[in-house]
Design a protein around this motif. Structure first.
Motif, mmCIF file in Angstrom:
data_model
loop_
_atom_site.group_PDB
_atom_site.id
_atom_site.type_symbol
_atom_site.label_atom_id
_atom_site.label_comp_id
_atom_site.label_asym_id
_atom_site.label_seq_id
_atom_site.Cartn_x
_atom_site.Cartn_y
_atom_site.Cartn_z
ATOM 1 N N CYS A 68 0.837 -1.186 0.000
ATOM 2 C CA CYS A 68 0.000 0.000 0.000
ATOM 3 C C CYS A 68 0.878 1.244 0.000
ATOM 4 C CB CYS A 68 -0.882 -0.023 1.246
ATOM 5 S SG CYS A 68 -1.874 1.462 1.414
ATOM 6 N N LEU A 69 0.506 2.180 -0.839
ATOM 7 C CA LEU A 69 1.231 3.434 -0.928
ATOM 8 C C LEU A 69 0.319 4.544 -0.415
ATOM 9 C CD1 LEU A 69 3.945 4.393 -1.938
ATOM 10 C CD2 LEU A 69 3.021 4.546 -4.228
ATOM 11 N N TYR A 70 0.806 5.267 0.555
ATOM 12 C CA TYR A 70 -0.015 6.263 1.230
ATOM 13 C C TYR A 70 0.546 7.658 0.953
ATOM 14 C CZ TYR A 70 -3.134 7.868 5.012
ATOM 15 O OH TYR A 70 -4.118 8.469 5.732
ATOM 16 N N PHE A 71 -0.192 8.457 0.199
ATOM 17 C CA PHE A 71 0.241 9.828 -0.058
ATOM 18 C C PHE A 71 -0.462 10.755 0.924
ATOM 19 C CE2 PHE A 71 0.855 7.717 -4.098
ATOM 20 C CZ PHE A 71 2.136 8.123 -4.425
ATOM 21 N N ILE A 123 4.367 5.063 -7.835
ATOM 22 C CA ILE A 123 3.540 3.879 -8.028
ATOM 23 C C ILE A 123 4.274 2.876 -8.911
ATOM 24 C CG2 ILE A 123 1.424 3.018 -9.124
ATOM 25 C CD1 ILE A 123 0.058 5.623 -8.097
ATOM 26 N N LYS A 124 4.917 3.403 -9.940
ATOM 27 C CA LYS A 124 5.665 2.526 -10.847
ATOM 28 C C LYS A 124 6.781 1.791 -10.116
ATOM 29 C CE LYS A 124 4.169 3.434 -15.250
ATOM 30 N NZ LYS A 124 3.663 2.414 -16.158
ATOM 31 N N THR A 125 7.434 2.472 -9.187
ATOM 32 C CA THR A 125 8.548 1.823 -8.496
ATOM 33 C C THR A 125 8.068 0.893 -7.381
ATOM 34 O OG1 THR A 125 8.830 4.071 -7.679
ATOM 35 C CG2 THR A 125 10.724 3.076 -8.726
ATOM 36 N N PHE A 126 7.076 1.314 -6.625
ATOM 37 C CA PHE A 126 6.658 0.527 -5.458
ATOM 38 C C PHE A 126 5.685 -0.586 -5.839
ATOM 39 C CE2 PHE A 126 4.290 0.125 -1.313
ATOM 40 C CZ PHE A 126 5.364 -0.371 -0.590
ATOM 41 N N VAL A 183 -8.809 12.699 -12.843
ATOM 42 C CA VAL A 183 -9.295 11.839 -13.925
ATOM 43 C C VAL A 183 -8.147 11.002 -14.450
ATOM 44 C CG1 VAL A 183 -10.190 11.789 -16.279
ATOM 45 C CG2 VAL A 183 -11.108 13.424 -14.650
ATOM 46 N N ARG A 184 -7.027 11.692 -14.695
ATOM 47 C CA ARG A 184 -5.880 10.992 -15.243
ATOM 48 C C ARG A 184 -5.308 9.976 -14.265
ATOM 49 N NH1 ARG A 184 -4.140 16.683 -17.116
ATOM 50 N NH2 ARG A 184 -2.088 16.131 -16.350
ATOM 51 N N LEU A 185 -5.317 10.373 -13.010
ATOM 52 C CA LEU A 185 -4.781 9.460 -12.003
ATOM 53 C C LEU A 185 -5.652 8.211 -11.880
ATOM 54 C CD1 LEU A 185 -2.623 9.009 -9.885
ATOM 55 C CD2 LEU A 185 -4.092 10.118 -8.228
ATOM 56 N N ILE A 186 -6.953 8.426 -11.824
ATOM 57 C CA ILE A 186 -7.867 7.294 -11.694
ATOM 58 C C ILE A 186 -7.724 6.380 -12.901
ATOM 59 C CG2 ILE A 186 -10.314 6.624 -11.671
ATOM 60 C CD1 ILE A 186 -10.839 9.128 -9.954
ATOM 61 N N ASP A 187 -7.629 7.006 -14.062
ATOM 62 C CA ASP A 187 -7.457 6.256 -15.294
ATOM 63 C C ASP A 187 -6.224 5.369 -15.218
ATOM 64 O OD1 ASP A 187 -7.951 5.529 -17.939
ATOM 65 O OD2 ASP A 187 -6.558 7.053 -18.673
ATOM 66 N N PHE A 188 -5.150 5.978 -14.795
ATOM 67 C CA PHE A 188 -3.880 5.260 -14.700
ATOM 68 C C PHE A 188 -3.972 4.108 -13.698
ATOM 69 C CE2 PHE A 188 0.038 5.172 -12.017
ATOM 70 C CZ PHE A 188 0.833 4.442 -12.884
ATOM 71 N N LEU A 189 -4.568 4.402 -12.534
ATOM 72 C CA LEU A 189 -4.654 3.388 -11.491
ATOM 73 C C LEU A 189 -5.545 2.227 -11.919
ATOM 74 C CD1 LEU A 189 -4.933 5.752 -8.429
ATOM 75 C CD2 LEU A 189 -3.031 4.247 -8.936
ATOM 76 N N GLN A 190 -6.613 2.566 -12.607
ATOM 77 C CA GLN A 190 -7.505 1.500 -13.051
ATOM 78 C C GLN A 190 -6.816 0.613 -14.070
ATOM 79 O OE1 GLN A 190 -11.202 3.380 -14.127
ATOM 80 N NE2 GLN A 190 -12.042 2.985 -12.099
ATOM 81 N N ALA A 191 -6.032 1.243 -14.930
ATOM 82 C CA ALA A 191 -5.301 0.465 -15.925
ATOM 83 C C ALA A 191 -4.325 -0.485 -15.248
ATOM 84 C CB ALA A 191 -4.560 1.395 -16.875
ATOM 85 N N GLU A 192 -3.811 -0.058 -14.106
ATOM 86 C CA GLU A 192 -2.853 -0.888 -13.389
ATOM 87 C C GLU A 192 -3.551 -1.842 -12.414
ATOM 88 O OE1 GLU A 192 0.891 -0.275 -13.300
ATOM 89 O OE2 GLU A 192 0.412 0.625 -15.234
ATOM 90 N N GLY A 193 -4.847 -1.723 -12.296
ATOM 91 C CA GLY A 193 -5.595 -2.587 -11.393
ATOM 92 C C GLY A 193 -5.361 -2.287 -9.927
ATOM 93 N N ILE A 194 -5.089 -1.025 -9.632
ATOM 94 C CA ILE A 194 -4.818 -0.637 -8.254
ATOM 95 C C ILE A 194 -6.074 -0.025 -7.632
ATOM 96 C CG2 ILE A 194 -3.436 0.917 -6.798
ATOM 97 C CD1 ILE A 194 -1.280 0.736 -9.054
#
Lengths: 509, 91
Positions: A305-308, A360-363, A390-401
């Motif tokens: 889990c990554l916590y910002f 996210i890419k590294t962890f 929007v972009r972040l959600i898009d990216f995270l969904q693509a990564e299945g996070i």
């Protein structure tokens, strides 16, 4: 380097740059065997860009490169790049790169007629042939215009040079300073026309953001947007902002929220994996506690889990959560939980996005928490925050996070907008409201929406105890909604009634 | 009698600029420095490593190595008056 590079077969051959994100935008890299012009204002990172192209080429793709520096001396380049972890000296020794410093001091030379730049050609040719280079960088070739006065000759020679480089079959990166109203001071874009990339450095609301745009790319499709990029200790990272294609794979797997009663509300199983969850609420309603509980649950499943944190420091969160019976430190020590705390005003929104991406890419987490997104508004306008999310959600969904945002609602209309902005994007939206009755302030939690599952429409009371977060049923009695001590009193009363009933029943038997 | 001149002319093969530069410097030397000059002509194609060593960019390049101060002239040396002035051969 494992990277998603989509390369259609019918386009021109490309040379990967190795610069994170750029190869995605350009669908594979720079045009192979041709010249690419990198232009931009001073200090925007042109030289670094070119250098990274050469160095990544030499290190990751085994393509030797030649650096012709018209500006900085090799020693300076060595020092500058050492700070980014590139050992230029070693690369030069091993024959992976050659650096040649070309400098013409106007006061040293007198021009007495027609001349050409054959000397430069010979040096370049010599350098390329010595190491069998396939990549060349010309760092600010326009500096020649300062050293030599005959512009006519220079222009003709530059044209000849770019033609020669092409015939030599090397992939070239040429850097140039942006001119007034033109892409470059000396109009180099006239000669180098295969690919032009513009770097830009803008300051909006005192926050600076570097952006990159592919202006032109002959014979290839490319992203046309402005992409923010980041220069940090690992070099350049460009963030490709993919348009919302809405074709991400979805999971029907469920993940627990960490609060059993909340899972029950969410169709008895919790959230969907890879979904986005918004927790909104007024100040002090336990948003962070709920987020931390979710993080804790993720770590307990042995999922990273990554916590910002944009408001509190990690130490503060860990201490606070310990008080409600959660040991986040143990997860941090186990490498399952990582905190990243930064002030929203540290840099612009775009940069936040780039840095979030990178982390996210590294962890490679399974769960991401952003606490709170409302604070990001201090770093940008509302509309910008929305586009970032929007972009972040898009990216995270693509990564299945799975991602959980918290957002602060003030008791006025102002910040409701954040909800509205994001609420249409998120899959589940939980809100916590204050319920003020009988001189008490209690927390009422309800699910506004939860896509794709049956969910409870009831308000529950959120209680934070020494053992963590829990939900209590709200009592709906003849006196209305009961929360807090009224609920406890009611519960006790009910219990005593039950007991009395039991006793009476027993007697009657 | 003046100083002995040591000149070095670097050219790139037999390009028009090279040929013109060679002709021009020879003419100047014969006219102004008869019997008191050494002229060395180097073809850069024969010594490519020299280009980097000498930080050569523009060619042809004439270097006046003696008498001091050293002076560097680029071009085909067709601007005779300017060349003479720089070499210190006028007035």
């Amino acid at each position: 380097m494992a990277r998603r590079i989509h390369q259609p077969t019918n386009t021109i051959a490309k040379t990967p740059t190795g610069i994170a994100g750029l190869d995605e935008i350009t669908e594979g890299g720079l045009p192979k065997g041709r010249s690419t012009l990198i232009c931009g204002t001073p200090g925007v990172g042109k030289t670094l860009f070119g250098l990274e192209f050469i160095l990544r080429g030499a290190m990751d793709f085994k393509e030797p490169g030649v650096i012709i520096s018209f500006e900085e001396r090799p020693e300076d380049l060595e020092t500058n790049m050492a700070s980014l972890g590139f050992d230029l000296k070693k690369l030069q020794k091993s024959g992976a790169i050659v650096i040649d410093h070309v400098h013409v001091e106007r006061s040293e030379y007198e021009e007495t007629g027609e001349y050409d730049l054959e000397g430069l050609f010979i040096r370049l040719n010599h350098a390329i042939d010595t190491i069998g280079a396939t990549r060349v960088m010309l760092d600010t070739i326009e500096n020649l215009f300062a050293g030599l006065t005959n512009e006519g000759i220079l222009r003709a020679e530059l044209r000849r040079l770019f033609g020669w480089l092409k015939s030599k079959g090397v992939t070239t990166v040429i850097t140039a300073e942006k001119g007034e109203g033109t892409l470059t001071r000396q109009g180099l874009e006239e000669y180098v026309s295969d690919c032009v990339i513009l770097l830009d450095h803008r300051v909006i609301n005192q926050l600076s953001t570097r952006r990159l745009r592919v202006i032109k790319y002959r014979g290839s499709i490319h992203g046309t947007n402005e992409y923010p990029f980041l220069i940090d200790e690992d070099g350049i990272s460009v963030l490709p902002i993919t348009s919302l294609q809405l074709n991400n794979e979805v999971s029907s797997q469920r993940v627990s929220s960490g609060v059993q009663a909340l899972d029950v509300m969410l169709g008895k199983k919790g959230f969907f994996r890879g979904s986005s969850i918004l927790v909104s609420g007024t100040a002090g309603t336990g948003k962070t506690s709920l987020a931390a509980t979710f993080a804790n649950a993720s770590c307990k499943r042995r999922e990273r889990c990554l916590y910002f944190a944009f408001e509190e420091s990690p130490q503060q969160i860990i201490r606070n959560m310990r008080s409600i019976g959660m040991d986040l430190q143990a997860h941090v020590d186990a490498g399952l939980l990582q905190f990243h705390a930064s002030r929203p005003t540290l840099y612009g929104l775009e940069m936040h996005l780039v840095s979030i991406h990178k982390k996210i890419k590294t962890f490679k987490p399974k769960t991401v928490i952003l606490d709170p997104i409302t604070n990001l508004i201090t770093a940008g306008l509302l509309s910008e925050v929305k586009s970032i999310l929007v972009r972040l959600i898009d990216f995270l969904q693509a990564e299945g996070i799975t991602v959980l945002f918290t957002a602060l609602n003030l008791n006025n209309m102002f910040n409701e907008q954040t909800d509205e902005g994001v609420s249409s994007l998120v899959d589940a939206w939980i809100t916590i409201r204050d319920i003020e009755i009988d001189g008490e302030r209690n927390r009422g939690l309800y699910i506004i929406k939860s896509r794709g599952m049956k969910h409870s429409n009831q308000i529950r009371e959120l209680v934070i105890t020494d053992e963590g977060v829990n939900l209590e049923d709200v009592y709906l009695g003849p006196d209305g909604i009961l929360t807090g001590s009224a609920r406890i009193a009611h519960q006790l009363a009910e219990q005593s009634i039950k007991r009395t009933n039991k006793a009476t029943n027993g007697k009657n038997k | 009698m003046g100083d002995n001149y040591v000149l070095r002319l670097i050219v790139a093969g037999a390009s028009p600029n090279s040929t013109r530069a060679i002709a021009n410097i020879k003419e100047i030397c014969e006219a102004h420095l008869k019997d008191r000059y050494t002229l060395e002509i180097i073809d850069i194609y024969q010594q490519t490593a020299l280009a980097k060593e000498q930080a050569i960019v523009a060619l042809p390049l004439l270097v006046k190595r003696a008498p001091l101060p050293e002076r560097k002239l680029i071009g085909d040396l067709s601007q005779t008056a300017k060349v003479l002035k720089i070499l210190g051969l006028t007035g």
